[in-house]
Design a protein around this motif. Sequence first.
Motif, PDB file in Angstrom:
ATOM      1  N   ASP A  90      16.645 -14.123 -24.820  1.00 32.96           N
ATOM      2  CA  ASP A  90      15.420 -13.515 -25.362  1.00 32.96           C
ATOM      3  C   ASP A  90      14.641 -14.799 -25.960  1.00 32.96           C
ATOM      4  N   THR A  91      13.859 -14.155 -26.789  1.00 36.56           N
ATOM      5  CA  THR A  91      12.655 -15.179 -27.372  1.00 36.56           C
ATOM      6  C   THR A  91      13.641 -15.815 -28.738  1.00 36.56           C
ATOM      7  N   SER A  92      14.397 -15.109 -29.241  1.00 34.32           N
ATOM      8  CA  SER A  92      14.953 -15.630 -30.189  1.00 34.32           C
ATOM      9  C   SER A  92      16.328 -16.300 -30.010  1.00 34.32           C
ATOM     10  N   GLU A  93      16.668 -16.461 -28.693  1.00 30.20           N
ATOM     11  CA  GLU A  93      17.849 -17.034 -28.426  1.00 30.20           C
ATOM     12  C   GLU A  93      18.990 -16.656 -28.852  1.00 30.20           C
ATOM     13  N   THR A  94      19.130 -15.309 -29.201  1.00 29.52           N
ATOM     14  CA  THR A  94      20.604 -14.787 -29.824  1.00 29.52           C
ATOM     15  C   THR A  94      21.110 -13.890 -29.004  1.00 29.52           C
ATOM     16  N   VAL A  95      20.390 -13.604 -27.861  1.00 22.26           N
ATOM     17  CA  VAL A  95      20.776 -12.484 -26.963  1.00 22.26           C
ATOM     18  C   VAL A  95      20.554 -13.229 -25.263  1.00 22.26           C
ATOM     19  N   TYR A  96      21.565 -13.215 -24.824  1.00 24.05           N
ATOM     20  CA  TYR A  96      22.013 -13.864 -23.164  1.00 24.05           C
ATOM     21  C   TYR A  96      22.166 -12.819 -22.260  1.00 24.05           C
ATOM     22  N   CYS A  97      21.590 -13.045 -20.979  1.00 23.93           N
ATOM     23  CA  CYS A  97      22.079 -12.241 -19.896  1.00 23.93           C
ATOM     24  C   CYS A  97      22.498 -13.370 -18.830  1.00 23.93           C
ATOM     25  N   MET A  98      23.659 -13.140 -18.184  1.00 21.23           N
ATOM     26  CA  MET A  98      23.832 -13.901 -16.999  1.00 21.23           C
ATOM     27  C   MET A  98      23.951 -13.100 -15.616  1.00 21.23           C
TER      28      MET A  98
ATOM     29  N   ARG B 234      27.218 -10.698 -17.106  1.00 26.75           N
ATOM     30  CA  ARG B 234      27.557 -10.688 -18.491  1.00 26.75           C
ATOM     31  C   ARG B 234      26.330 -10.599 -19.555  1.00 26.75           C
ATOM     32  N   ILE B 235      26.673  -9.998 -20.855  1.00 26.05           N
ATOM     33  CA  ILE B 235      25.669  -9.854 -21.947  1.00 26.05           C
ATOM     34  C   ILE B 235      26.208 -10.465 -22.911  1.00 26.05           C
ATOM     35  N   ALA B 236      25.593 -11.482 -23.739  1.00 22.67           N
ATOM     36  CA  ALA B 236      26.179 -12.085 -24.855  1.00 22.67           C
ATOM     37  C   ALA B 236      25.173 -11.991 -25.972  1.00 22.67           C
ATOM     38  N   ILE B 237      25.537 -11.287 -27.160  1.00 26.44           N
ATOM     39  CA  ILE B 237      24.981 -11.328 -28.363  1.00 26.44           C
ATOM     40  C   ILE B 237      25.513 -12.139 -29.452  1.00 26.44           C
ATOM     41  N   THR B 238      24.946 -13.226 -29.871  1.00 25.73           N
ATOM     42  CA  THR B 238      25.549 -14.283 -30.578  1.00 25.73           C
ATOM     43  C   THR B 238      25.126 -14.309 -32.043  1.00 25.73           C
ATOM     44  N   ASP B 239      25.742 -14.986 -32.787  1.00 28.49           N
ATOM     45  CA  ASP B 239      25.594 -14.924 -34.291  1.00 28.49           C
ATOM     46  C   ASP B 239      24.258 -14.872 -34.660  1.00 28.49           C
ATOM     47  N   GLY B 240      23.996 -14.308 -35.623  1.00 31.95           N
ATOM     48  CA  GLY B 240      22.400 -14.424 -35.962  1.00 31.95           C
ATOM     49  C   GLY B 240      21.579 -13.436 -35.359  1.00 31.95           C
ATOM     50  N   TRP B 241      22.155 -12.590 -34.557  1.00 34.66           N
ATOM     51  CA  TRP B 241      21.232 -11.553 -34.066  1.00 34.66           C
ATOM     52  C   TRP B 241      20.662 -10.558 -34.948  1.00 34.66           C
ATOM     53  N   TRP B 242      21.545 -10.109 -35.854  1.00 33.26           N
ATOM     54  CA  TRP B 242      21.210  -9.075 -36.814  1.00 33.26           C
ATOM     55  C   TRP B 242      19.768  -9.611 -37.551  1.00 33.26           C
ATOM     56  N   GLU B 243      19.779 -10.742 -37.931  1.00 35.01           N
ATOM     57  CA  GLU B 243      18.877 -11.235 -38.663  1.00 35.01           C
ATOM     58  C   GLU B 243      17.556 -11.501 -37.920  1.00 35.01           C
ATOM     59  N   SER B 244      17.828 -11.883 -36.489  1.00 35.98           N
ATOM     60  CA  SER B 244      16.663 -12.409 -35.787  1.00 35.98           C
ATOM     61  C   SER B 244      16.137 -11.267 -35.173  1.00 35.98           C
ATOM     62  N   VAL B 245      16.729 -10.190 -34.606  1.00 36.33           N
ATOM     63  CA  VAL B 245      16.260  -9.076 -33.847  1.00 36.33           C
ATOM     64  C   VAL B 245      16.535  -7.761 -34.326  1.00 36.33           C
TER      65      VAL B 245
ATOM     66  N   ALA C 269      17.339  -3.907 -28.383  1.00 41.06           N
ATOM     67  CA  ALA C 269      17.352  -3.271 -27.084  1.00 41.06           C
ATOM     68  C   ALA C 269      16.398  -4.033 -26.354  1.00 41.06           C
ATOM     69  N   LYS C 270      15.125  -4.153 -26.829  1.00 43.25           N
ATOM     70  CA  LYS C 270      14.018  -4.992 -26.235  1.00 43.25           C
ATOM     71  C   LYS C 270      14.472  -6.299 -25.986  1.00 43.25           C
ATOM     72  N   ALA C 271      15.275  -7.077 -26.910  1.00 42.13           N
ATOM     73  CA  ALA C 271      15.799  -8.302 -26.716  1.00 42.13           C
ATOM     74  C   ALA C 271      16.703  -8.437 -25.468  1.00 42.13           C
TER      75      ALA C 271
ATOM     76  N   HIS D  58      17.599 -10.137 -19.711  1.00 46.05           N
ATOM     77  CA  HIS D  58      18.062  -9.701 -18.403  1.00 46.05           C
ATOM     78  C   HIS D  58      16.776  -9.810 -17.520  1.00 46.05           C
ATOM     79  N   SER D  59      15.508  -9.732 -17.936  1.00 48.78           N
ATOM     80  CA  SER D  59      14.318 -10.148 -16.991  1.00 48.78           C
ATOM     81  C   SER D  59      14.267 -11.590 -16.628  1.00 48.78           C
ATOM     82  N   PHE D  60      14.467 -12.274 -17.780  1.00 47.12           N
ATOM     83  CA  PHE D  60      14.197 -13.823 -17.737  1.00 47.12           C
ATOM     84  C   PHE D  60      15.217 -14.243 -16.679  1.00 47.12           C
ATOM     85  N   ALA D  61      16.589 -13.854 -16.840  1.00 48.60           N
ATOM     86  CA  ALA D  61      17.421 -14.170 -15.914  1.00 48.60           C
ATOM     87  C   ALA D  61      17.059 -13.752 -14.439  1.00 48.60           C
TER      88      ALA D  61
END
Length: 218
Positions: free
Chosen positions: A43-51, A60-71, A77-79, A84-87
Motif C-alpha cells: 500500500d502507499t504507507s508501505e506497512t501493508v504487503y500482499c504477495m 501471503r498478507i503481511a502487516i508490518t510494524d507502524g501500521w496502526w500509526e500509518s493506516v 482494509a483499504k490498504a 493486493h491490487s498492486f501485486a
Amino acid sequence: MNDVDDGRRRADAQRFVANLEDEVRRTAPGRPLPVLDTIEGSDTSETVYCMVRLDGLPVRIAITDGWWESVGRDGVAKAILRAHSFAGEKAVIARMLFRRYGRDLPGDSTATRRIADEPPSAAGHTGRNVLDRVHRSLDESSARMTAAMRRFEQIRDAEQREFSGPRGLFTVVVRGPVIEEARVDSFRLTPDSAPVLAADALAALLGARSGHTGPEEG
C-alpha cells in the motif's frame, strides 16, 4: 492516492519490469524462465504487503510494524486492497512481458502459448504463414473481446457476495470477479492484531478468488 504516492508506485512497477525484462532477455530460448513464486505489492504507507503468484493468486498478507500509526483501524482494509491490487497488476505485467518475448509462461503446461505478434523464425515466413498469423491474431482479438464482454455481463448482472476470514475480522465484497470494497471489524482490532488480521484477510481474498471462474488474463 496523491502524486507522491502515485510516483512511488510507478517507480516500483518500472523497477519490477526492468529487472524482469533483463532476466528474460538474458535467458536463452528454450531455457527455463525466472519462476515468480511471489510478486509483491504494498500500500502507499508501505506497512501493508500482499504477495501473489504469477497467476495473481494471493499467497501471503503481511502487516508490518507502524501500521496502526500509518493506516490505523479505519484505513487498513483499504490498504490491504491496495497492496493486493498492486501485486496483481505486477503479475499481469509479468505475464504480458513473457508473451511479448514469445515465451511460455513459467509453469504453463501448454507449450504452444505464444503472443500473436511473435517475430518470424529464422526459416522465414511465406505469404501463407503471414496470413495464418493475421488470422490467429484476429481470432485471439475476437476471443479476448468476447471474454471481456462476458466478464462485463457477469459484473453487471451479478449479485454482491461477501467473503470473510475465519475470525470475521476482514470481509471483502465482490460482484462477479471484481472486489468492490473491503471492511474490518474495527472494534476488535488493536495494534497487536496484525498477524491475525493478515491471516483473515488472506483467507477472505482466497475465498473471493475461488468464488469466480478463474484468474483474469493479462
